[in-house]
Enzyme design. Structure first.
Site, PDB file in Angstrom:
ATOM      1  N   HIS A 190       0.823  -1.199   0.000  1.00 28.81           N
ATOM      2  CA  HIS A 190       0.000   0.000   0.000  1.00 28.81           C
ATOM      3  C   HIS A 190       0.866   1.262   0.000  1.00 28.81           C
ATOM      4  O   HIS A 190       0.614   2.212  -0.735  1.00 28.81           O
ATOM      5  CB  HIS A 190      -0.920  -0.068   1.228  1.00 28.81           C
ATOM      6  CG  HIS A 190      -1.862   1.072   1.344  1.00 28.81           C
ATOM      7  ND1 HIS A 190      -2.540   1.363   2.492  1.00 28.81           N
ATOM      8  CD2 HIS A 190      -2.244   2.004   0.451  1.00 28.81           C
ATOM      9  CE1 HIS A 190      -3.295   2.410   2.304  1.00 28.81           C
ATOM     10  NE2 HIS A 190      -3.134   2.834   1.073  1.00 28.81           N
ATOM     11  N   GLU A 193       2.355   1.674  -3.341  1.00 26.31           N
ATOM     12  CA  GLU A 193       1.355   2.144  -4.311  1.00 26.31           C
ATOM     13  C   GLU A 193       1.258   3.667  -4.248  1.00 26.31           C
ATOM     14  O   GLU A 193       1.162   4.350  -5.260  1.00 26.31           O
ATOM     15  CB  GLU A 193       0.014   1.468  -4.005  1.00 26.31           C
ATOM     16  CG  GLU A 193      -1.154   1.950  -4.846  1.00 26.31           C
ATOM     17  CD  GLU A 193      -2.224   2.561  -3.983  1.00 26.31           C
ATOM     18  OE1 GLU A 193      -2.430   3.785  -4.088  1.00 26.31           O
ATOM     19  OE2 GLU A 193      -2.861   1.827  -3.188  1.00 26.31           O
ATOM     20  N   HIS A 194       1.276   4.206  -3.031  1.00 21.11           N
ATOM     21  CA  HIS A 194       1.262   5.663  -2.905  1.00 21.11           C
ATOM     22  C   HIS A 194       2.562   6.278  -3.407  1.00 21.11           C
ATOM     23  O   HIS A 194       2.554   7.317  -4.056  1.00 21.11           O
ATOM     24  CB  HIS A 194       1.139   6.061  -1.426  1.00 21.11           C
ATOM     25  CG  HIS A 194      -0.256   6.050  -0.913  1.00 21.11           C
ATOM     26  ND1 HIS A 194      -0.878   7.167  -0.462  1.00 21.11           N
ATOM     27  CD2 HIS A 194      -1.148   5.044  -0.781  1.00 21.11           C
ATOM     28  CE1 HIS A 194      -2.100   6.864  -0.052  1.00 21.11           C
ATOM     29  NE2 HIS A 194      -2.278   5.576  -0.234  1.00 21.11           N
ATOM     30  N   GLU A 268       4.684   9.252   2.755  1.00 20.85           N
ATOM     31  CA  GLU A 268       3.557   8.402   2.386  1.00 20.85           C
ATOM     32  C   GLU A 268       3.350   7.266   3.379  1.00 20.85           C
ATOM     33  O   GLU A 268       2.243   6.807   3.571  1.00 20.85           O
ATOM     34  CB  GLU A 268       3.745   7.841   0.977  1.00 20.85           C
ATOM     35  CG  GLU A 268       3.813   8.903  -0.114  1.00 20.85           C
ATOM     36  CD  GLU A 268       2.525   9.714  -0.240  1.00 20.85           C
ATOM     37  OE1 GLU A 268       1.428   9.132  -0.115  1.00 20.85           O
ATOM     38  OE2 GLU A 268       2.619  10.944  -0.455  1.00 20.85           O
ATOM     39  N   GLU A 290      -4.442   7.067   6.990  1.00 24.83           N
ATOM     40  CA  GLU A 290      -5.521   6.447   6.251  1.00 24.83           C
ATOM     41  C   GLU A 290      -5.941   5.159   6.963  1.00 24.83           C
ATOM     42  O   GLU A 290      -7.125   4.903   7.155  1.00 24.83           O
ATOM     43  CB  GLU A 290      -4.998   6.135   4.852  1.00 24.83           C
ATOM     44  CG  GLU A 290      -6.020   5.518   3.944  1.00 24.83           C
ATOM     45  CD  GLU A 290      -5.408   5.247   2.577  1.00 24.83           C
ATOM     46  OE1 GLU A 290      -4.415   5.894   2.211  1.00 24.83           O
ATOM     47  OE2 GLU A 290      -5.930   4.380   1.888  1.00 24.83           O
ATOM     48  N   ARG A 733     -38.149  -9.380 -12.810  1.00 28.75           N
ATOM     49  CA  ARG A 733     -38.464 -10.123 -14.034  1.00 28.75           C
ATOM     50  C   ARG A 733     -38.717  -9.209 -15.223  1.00 28.75           C
ATOM     51  O   ARG A 733     -38.414  -9.560 -16.358  1.00 28.75           O
ATOM     52  CB  ARG A 733     -39.676 -11.027 -13.808  1.00 28.75           C
ATOM     53  CG  ARG A 733     -39.330 -12.302 -13.030  1.00 28.75           C
ATOM     54  CD  ARG A 733     -40.550 -12.896 -12.335  1.00 28.75           C
ATOM     55  NE  ARG A 733     -41.624 -13.179 -13.273  1.00 28.75           N
ATOM     56  CZ  ARG A 733     -42.900 -13.290 -12.927  1.00 28.75           C
ATOM     57  NH1 ARG A 733     -43.271 -13.116 -11.674  1.00 28.75           N
ATOM     58  NH2 ARG A 733     -43.809 -13.554 -13.838  1.00 28.75           N
TER      59      ARG A 733
HETATM   60 ZN   LIG Z   1      -3.876   4.649   0.398  1.00 28.56          ZN
END
Ligand SMILES: [Zn+2]
Length: 1108
Positions: A190, A193-194, A268, A290, A733
């Site tokens: 994670h 990723e940042h 980060e 976060e 339906r």
């Molecule tokens: Zn994040």
């Protein structure tokens, strides 16, 4: 991260992660331009919709623009909950399985299309070209389901795999995905990723990602972390823009600066912060905060606990997002090593999709891939399957709770199964997905219905079948359960499953599910999500485990086979063995009990403080001075703007690439039986989309908070002849879905708010008669007599509001501020804010004491709405289908009462204007400040869109997120009401964030900006305004513009103003913004300790309200 626009701003800010809350389907990209104009209104409508699942409600994110889903609100998908997004994710589903839970639509990404460039069809053999660029073709197939040619290549030198999908979709998509299985819960994948999006070899600036947000036409831009993989997707309809985005992303993942720059990792990930040796040390970091927010939400804790307990022996037994208690154990060396190992072509799967030249794709890739040699990464990143348990397991976990309410009744219990010790074949997976929809897909589905009707809990938890990981899982449970009832819930779940296995499903239920699933597959309405991205996520769900990437795209054959089996053998023969084998007789079951713990939040805080105090005590004076210096240095770096040359490295379009006219949506305004009818002729592939709109303005003020429950009752209470299960089966339906929700907004230049109830429906055009008959039946024949069901609606809504307060506190704060500033905001808050939560708390008792009174109030709401004069019809479809539907509209209108019931009510209410803190058990805050800038004499100009987006992406991003450590900070300008709001998301600060907001005026006055930067800001804003929309979303936005009085002339004028925005406009805007500093109202959703501290520091600044 994804995002754009106005919302963007929002998003961005909101960014990253998970957003679970956000979750569930939020989208960044949704916000399109128009959106800016409509945003506020949307927010209101969304916030108050009772139908919606939490997601849609109120979040101040793109969501706002999207109307609630038409299909029955499904349970939140767990894995989405677990996925971490750089920015708030788009409101859409995706998922490897068929998209049962796709949202109806949404305003969406932008589009400035360029003509397709299919050179490869003309020029020579594609195989030769592939060879030339170092690729070998592995397989090639034509996929009928998406009318695409798909070719799988392998890069010969590194083994990187590429799916190149060609068709005529202008909304082009690229994605690169790495397998990134973590070994611990430090959150490495994670944080990476940042971090990789924070500067790279060719783009040496702080955040190229943010530059793309500011200045590209992307229709999607984000990154997300799964438990075992990390995805970097982008999309655009403009080919030049698209390749710019691709290049920035490729450079970011392969050559990021974060592996050489420790400070990016600190920013980060995590770091110690010490402003001054005499103060306390604290932890900071975007991901750290976060995840603190994530770990403050009970539903998230439950999902994480379940996953980890189901997979104790493989990578899913840890948290790829990061556990805030473990994140500070991560070292920079481990971080770098993880990148070196897994962000390698040999471990990559790459996706291209759309109408661009397939040869060019390979050429671009070869420039990067050729720089690497093969590695063994893909062997090391393989996920090992979890073996099945021989007996069930039970786990008891605590979650942070408030002091309010009876804690004994706040337990959660959830049963979870790992369905298989290996991946399932597609046909079985499809059948299991179908079974999931049968059991849980709609309010009338038996397992969902029985659990809710049992009265044992308030709302459902667990997302049903989850198939995005290597092995599928199934989870179901209840929250709001009393201590003594936990065992009863478990028994009820087991008994109901057994009963379903023994007795099978009603044929009408099966038919309704089949129609819903087929409709959704053929409509292929991915809302704001690019279609190509939705396909990519489906394909990657198998491809990532070394299975066939083509197979998940081809649903037609297995679907037909399943249908045939059901009709030959009967549904019981198909589904009962599945329930028995995978659930009832499967010992790999984990039961999770979650208990509320009012001390947990403060205990966790105290433990963290103690650790930091110990650390400080162990440090010498020199150490402390050094830490303070490093803190200072990091902040300075964060606050220093990128040099202009670095900024210029990010490629950008020029204003010449931008069309001068707004996107045109055809609209004919006509009249049927005296009622206004809007028609939009668009190519919808024979689907009819319609909105039946009723003006709410004659409703009595005190009935407003009942409106969301009124809407839910219409869909879920049944008529004299049809109980609600039968009614829902009929809807399933005959149609593609029906939803009902309120929509409220200010209208610029008018005192009266716009307030409507919208009934939204869709069906194949051949079933238009059924659709209008059903809408009529729901509106006129539903009886408000089922007290028991109504009581459930109240508890579910209360649970949903509580959840929203924890997960989307920024939306709650925004609503509260709006309610203090204008009537439309007040109405909306009555139907979706803290006032609504208080109303629900009181209503819970009233349902037992005065049901007759409530029932007649619901009836009164109906009477004050239903009349031909109060009604407006909006329709979007192909021309011939529109014409053919008119007779059914006419019949529908004939059946409505002809007289307007009552005259208009004057609503005149606002909340008192004081500053407020809504206190909840959380470790992070949501801080808002707002004022009406029209009151300062400011008159709307198009430049306001450019400026507010710019403030979000620069000043607030840098100060609230980057150096403040919040997950997001952004501003929002409701151009209808004039309310300009600042908001933060998962914020460790409170008063400090208010100081940042107050500095905005000075920031604008002192701003210097070169032409490139200004152009980028303008283009990014146009990107928002020209959001890419599927036809239904175009028709819907056009309706909203009509309701809000936004004319084509005004759109053109605003566009010209946007395109001619100058630096001087920024400076002028500073004066308007100053009004917020001086006269703005503040609302924070925050933790008790921070509020106490703030009230000490700024003597009783906040009035305190305890909400949970
Ligand atoms: Zn994040």
């Amino acid at each position: 991260m994804a995002t754009r626009n106005s919302l963007t701003s929002l998003y961005l800010s909101l960014s990253p992660l998970i957003c679970e809350a956000a979750a569930r389907r939020h989208s960044l990209s949704t916000l399109a331009p128009k959106s800016q104009m409509e945003r506020a209104a949307l927010v209101r409508s969304l916030s108050s919709s009772s139908l919606a699942c939490t997601t849609r409600l109120f979040s101040r994110s793109p969501l706002r623009l999207s109307p609630p889903s038409l299909s029955s609100p499904a349970l939140p998908r767990r894995s989405l909950l677990r996925r971490h997004w750089r920015l708030l994710p788009p409101s859409s589903p995706s998922s490897s399985r068929l998209l049962f839970r796709r949202p109806f639509s949404s305003l969406s990404p932008r589009a400035i299309a360029t003509p397709p460039t299919h050179s490869s069809d003309v020029v020579g053999s594609r195989d030769d070209v592939a060879e030339k660029h170092g690729f070998e073709k592995v397989s090639e197939q034509f996929i009928d389901e998406c009318k695409s040619k798909a070719v799988l290549y392998k890069h010969k030198k590194t083994g990187a795999e590429v799916m190149s999908v060609s068709n005529n979709d202008e909304n082009k998509v690229f994605g690169i995905v790495f397998r990134t299985p973590p070994k611990d819960s430090t959150g490495i994948p994670h944080i990476l990723e940042h971090s990789v999006l924070c500067g790279s070899r060719k783009y040496p600036l702080k955040e190229p990602f943010v530059e793309l947000l500011k200045g590209s036409l992307n229709t999607f831009l984000n990154a997300f972390t799964y438990p075992d993989r990390t995805c970097y997707p982008v999309a655009s309809t403009n080919t030049k823009d698209f390749y710019n985005l691709v290049d920035v992303y490729l450079d970011a993942v392969f050559f990021p600066r974060c592996v050489e720059d420790f400070q990016t990792f600190q920013q980060e990930g995590w770091h110690y912060e010490l402003n001054n040796p005499s103060e306390d040390i604290s932890y900071k970091g975007v991901v750290f905060n976060e995840m603190k927010g994530v770990y403050s939400q009970p539903d998230n804790i439950l999902g994480r606990t379940a996953q980890q307990a189901l997979f104790p022996d493989n990578t899913y037994g840890v948290d790829s997002g990061g556990d805030p208690k473990v994140i500070p154990k991560l070292t920079y060396e481990e971080f770098k090593e993880f990148h070196r190992k897994y962000y390698h072509p040999s471990n990559a799967r790459i996706w291209f999709y759309g109408d661009d030249d397939p040869n060019e794709r390979l050429r671009i890739l070869s420039e990067y891939l050729d720089l690497f040699d093969a590695s063994s990464a893909s062997n090391e990143s393989r996920v090992e399957p979890q073996n099945l348990f021989s007996e069930p397991v039970r786990i008891v976990e605590k979650y942070p709770a408030g002091e309010g309410g009876d804690l004994k009744k706040k337990q959660m219990v959830c049963l979870n199964w790992l369905l298989s010790d290996k991946p399932l074949d597609l046909e079985t997976e499809l059948a299991i997905g179908f079974l999931d929809h049968l059991m849980l897909g709609t309010p009338a589905s038996p397992l969902r219905k029985i659990l809710l009707e049992s009265g044992l809990g308030e709302a459902i938890v667990g997302g049903g079948v989850e198939d995005e990981l290597l092995q599928p899982q199934f989870s179901i449970g209840l929250k709001g359960v009393s201590e003594d009832d936990i065992q009863k819930v478990e028994e009820l779940i087991m008994c109901t499953l057994k009963k379903l296995a023994d007795e099978g499903f009603h044929p009408d239920t099966v038919e309704a599910s089949m129609n819903t699933i087929e409709f959704s597959l053929r409509e292929n309405n991915t809302g704001s999500f690019p279609r190509g991205l939705s396909l990519m996520l489906r394909s990657i769900g198998k491809w990532i485990y070394d299975m066939d990437p083509f197979e998940p795209l081809k649903y037609e054959k297995p679907l037909m086979a399943l249908k045939a089996r059901i009709s030959e053998e009967g549904s019981k023969a198909v589904f009962s063995p599945l329930i028995e084998k995978f659930i009832l007789n499967n010992p790999h079951r984990v039961t999770i009990e979650m208990q509320p713990d009012p001390e947990k939040a403060s205990r966790d805080e105290a433990a963290e403080r103690e650790m930091l105090e110990k650390l400080k005590a162990s440090m010498t004076e020199e150490d402390l001075a050094e830490l303070a210096r490093a803190t200072q240095e990091l902040r300075l770096k964060q606050e220093t703007p990128d040099p202009p040359e670095a900024l210029r490295s990010v490629p950008c379009l020029s204003l010449r690439d931008i069309p001068k006219k707004p996107i045109h949506v055809p609209m004919e305004v006509g009249d049927i039986n005296g009622t206004k009818v809007l028609q939009h002729k668009l190519d919808t592939h024979n689907v009819l989309y319609t909105e039946v709109v009723f003006n709410m303005s004659s409703l009595k003020q005190e009935l407003l908070p009942l409106v969301p429950l009124f809407c839910q009752s219409l869909l879920e209470m049944g008529t004299k002849d049809l109980d609600f299960v039968q009614l829902n089966q009929l809807i399933g339906r005959k149609t593609g879905g029906i939803s009902i929700y309120p929509f409220t907004s200010s209208i610029r230049g008018r005192e009266d708010p716009c307030s409507h109830i919208i009934v939204r429906g869709k069906a194949m055009a051949g079933r238009a008669e059924d659709l209008f008959n059903l809408v009529n039946c729901i509106l006129q024949e539903v009886q408000f007599t089922d007290q028991r069901r109504f009581r459930q609606f109240v508890s579910q809504s209360k649970a949903r509001m509580e959840n929203r307060l924890r997960g989307s506190g920024h939306g709650i704060a925004a609503a509260r501020m709006d309610a203090k500033l204008n009537v439309a905001g007040w109405i909306s808050e009555q139907m979706g804010g803290v006032s609504y939560l208080e109303f629900l708390q009181a209503l819970e008792e009233k349902v037992d004491q005065d049901w007759a009174g409530i029932s007649s109030s619901l009836e009164e709401i109906r009477k004050s709405l239903l009349s031909r004069k109060n009604c407006l019809i909006n329709m979007t479809s192909d021309g011939i289908d529109l014409a053919n539907s008119e007779k059914f509209v006419s019949k529908f209108l004939d059946l409505l009462p002809s007289e307007s019931p009552v005259e208009k009510t004057i609503w005149n209410a606002q909340l008192s204007a004081g500053n407020e803190a809504i206190v909840i058990p959380t470790q992070v805050n949501y801080v808002g400040k707002a004022a009406n800038i029209y009151d300062t004499g400011y008159q709307l100009k198009g430049s306001a869109y450019v400026i507010s987006k710019y403030i979000s992406n620069t000043w607030l991003w840098d100060r609230v997120r980057v150096s403040g450590g919040a997950y997001g900070g952004f501003c929002d300008f409701d151009t209808h009401s004039g309310v300009f709001s600042f908001l933060s998301y998962r914020d460790p600060n409170l008063l400090k964030t208010l100081d940042v907001y107050d500095g905005t005026g000075d920031y604008l006055r002192e701003l210097e900006m070169d032409d490139d930067t200004l152009t980028k800001a303008i283009i990014g804003t146009i990107g928002d305004v020209d959001a890419y929309q599927l036809p239904d979303a175009k028709g819907y936005s056009s309706l909203l513009r009509y309701l809000l009085g936004v004319t084509e002339e005004e759109r053109q004028r605003r566009r010209e103003e946007i395109l001619s925005t100058s630096l001087n406009d920024f400076k002028e805007f500073a004066d308007a913004i100053e009004a917020i500093k001086d006269k703005g109202v503040v609302v924070a959703v925050a933790c008790p300790d921070d509020v106490d501290a703030a009230n000490k520091e700024w003597s009783d600044f906040f009035q305190v309200k305890r909400a949970l």
